[in-house]
Motif scaffolding. Structure first.
Motif, mmCIF file in Angstrom:
data_model
loop_
_atom_site.group_PDB
_atom_site.id
_atom_site.type_symbol
_atom_site.label_atom_id
_atom_site.label_comp_id
_atom_site.label_asym_id
_atom_site.label_seq_id
_atom_site.Cartn_x
_atom_site.Cartn_y
_atom_site.Cartn_z
ATOM 1 N N ALA A 292 65.439 35.601 16.852
ATOM 2 C CA ALA A 292 65.699 36.857 16.146
ATOM 3 C C ALA A 292 64.632 37.916 16.404
ATOM 4 O O ALA A 292 64.697 38.992 15.799
ATOM 5 N N ALA A 293 63.684 37.638 17.285
ATOM 6 C CA ALA A 293 62.703 38.670 17.624
ATOM 7 C C ALA A 293 63.392 39.805 18.360
ATOM 8 O O ALA A 293 64.412 39.609 19.031
ATOM 9 N N GLU A 294 62.824 40.996 18.260
ATOM 10 C CA GLU A 294 63.467 42.163 18.880
ATOM 11 C C GLU A 294 63.696 41.984 20.380
ATOM 12 O O GLU A 294 64.781 42.327 20.879
ATOM 13 N N PRO A 295 62.730 41.441 21.147
ATOM 14 C CA PRO A 295 63.010 41.241 22.578
ATOM 15 C C PRO A 295 64.190 40.302 22.830
ATOM 16 O O PRO A 295 64.929 40.484 23.806
ATOM 17 N N VAL A 296 64.378 39.312 21.958
ATOM 18 C CA VAL A 296 65.508 38.393 22.104
ATOM 19 C C VAL A 296 66.823 39.123 21.873
ATOM 20 O O VAL A 296 67.792 38.947 22.623
ATOM 21 N N LEU A 297 66.878 39.949 20.842
ATOM 22 C CA LEU A 297 68.099 40.703 20.559
ATOM 23 C C LEU A 297 68.430 41.651 21.709
ATOM 24 O O LEU A 297 69.597 41.774 22.118
ATOM 25 N N ARG A 298 67.415 42.317 22.243
ATOM 26 C CA ARG A 298 67.648 43.221 23.373
ATOM 27 C C ARG A 298 68.153 42.449 24.589
ATOM 28 O O ARG A 298 69.078 42.873 25.288
ATOM 29 N N ARG A 299 67.534 41.307 24.841
ATOM 30 C CA ARG A 299 67.913 40.486 25.998
ATOM 31 C C ARG A 299 69.335 39.968 25.848
ATOM 32 O O ARG A 299 70.138 40.000 26.794
ATOM 33 N N ALA A 300 69.647 39.470 24.661
ATOM 34 C CA ALA A 300 71.000 38.965 24.413
ATOM 35 C C ALA A 300 72.029 40.068 24.630
ATOM 36 O O ALA A 300 73.089 39.837 25.227
#
Length: 288
Positions: free
Chosen positions: A183-191
């Motif tokens: 749920a970190a912001e980089p994960v959301l962007r990557r997803a």
């Protein structure tokens, strides 16, 4: 919304017959998918000063892709989902081969959830860098998709050297769906940019989660993608919750736009495979 189960990794022990019986029972009860998460080795907290985590050397984990090869032979409709494989601690080409084989043997039933993990001891044991895990995972997904869709691949970088090579046989799904956990912001962007879906794990469907979902939708729209075509697959842990709360959380996730949902029966006091199977039956009955 498709309803599945979280495989009770830490509470079924090493009994192969229990794995088979559980997987078959999940399918018999009409669940759509079985989700299993991943740890290759556990650390000893008595030795590693300052180390802490929810699982250690005493915690049981079946290797998901090997287990799915087994379950593929004893089920027929159940989607087999990693939620998640810790991708940067594994060799990309080997994951591509293993995943393709599971997809083939299961008749196209694999969904590959991936994440970056938290356990540096595990990375050290597998010979991979913990510090660069986030940067490497995007290229790994690119390489996986090439290997799943092309008979010959050439890809050369600091982390991969594939020179006119490929896997054979290719999977049935070309490519296999890749979902991202975390749920970190980089994960959301990557997803949102390169994923087929998102796995928020056991986080509750509260106001904070609505913020995450809104962020995700914003990143999807910025990437030119339709949020309605993007999957969300959370868990509901029944630990400490009554059946009315089960229903409330299912409906809350439905309102937030979840396309899938899995019930987690671990940490709820069950001491046998039969008890876990009875619990998922109760969950199914509550929703019917």
């Amino acid at each position: 919304m498709r309803i599945g189960v979280v495989f009770p990794q830490t509470e079924l022990g090493g009994d192969a017959s229990a794995v088979r019986a559980y997987g078959q029972r999940v399918e018999e009860l009409g669940f759509s998918h079985l989700l299993a998460y991943d740890h290759v080795v556990g650390a000893d907290p008595a030795v590693h000063a300052g180390w802490s985590g929810p699982y250690d050397v005493h915690t049981t984990f079946h290797e998901p892709l090997v287990m799915f090869g087994y379950l593929a032979a004893v089920t027929t409709t159940l989607e087999l989902v990693t939620g998640v494989i810790i991708l940067p601690q594994r060799q990309t080409v080997l994951v591509a081969k293993q995943a393709a084989e599971v997809d083939l043997l299961s008749g196209g039933r694999l969904r590959l959830g991936v994440g970056s993990g938290w356990n540096y001891v595990e990375y050290d044991a597998l010979g991979e860098s913990f510090q660069t895990r986030g940067r490497r995972v995007e290229e790994q997904v690119e390489v996986l998709r090439k290997l799943w869709t092309q008979p010959l691949v050439t890809h050369k970088s600091a982390h991969h050297v594939i020179d006119n090579a490929g896997i054979n046989p290719l999977p049935i799904q070309r490519p296999i769906p890749v979902w991202f956990g975390g749920a970190a912001e980089p994960v959301l962007r990557r997803a949102a940019r390169i994923g087929d879906g998102w796995m928020p794990a056991g986080r509750p469907p509260d106001d904070r989660m609505k913020v995450y979902v809104d962020q995700l939708h914003g990143y999807l729209e910025a990437a030119g993608r339709d949020p309605k075509q993007f999957g969300i697959d959370p868990w509901i842990s029944i630990q400490g919750l009554d059946k009315d709360e089960w229903r409330r959380r299912v409906e809350a996730w439905r309102t937030l736009g979840a396309t899938h949902l899995a019930v987690d029966t671990m940490r709820a006091g069950f001491t046998s495979p039969k008890a876990h199977m009875a619990a998922i039956r109760s969950f199914r009955e509550v929703l019917s």
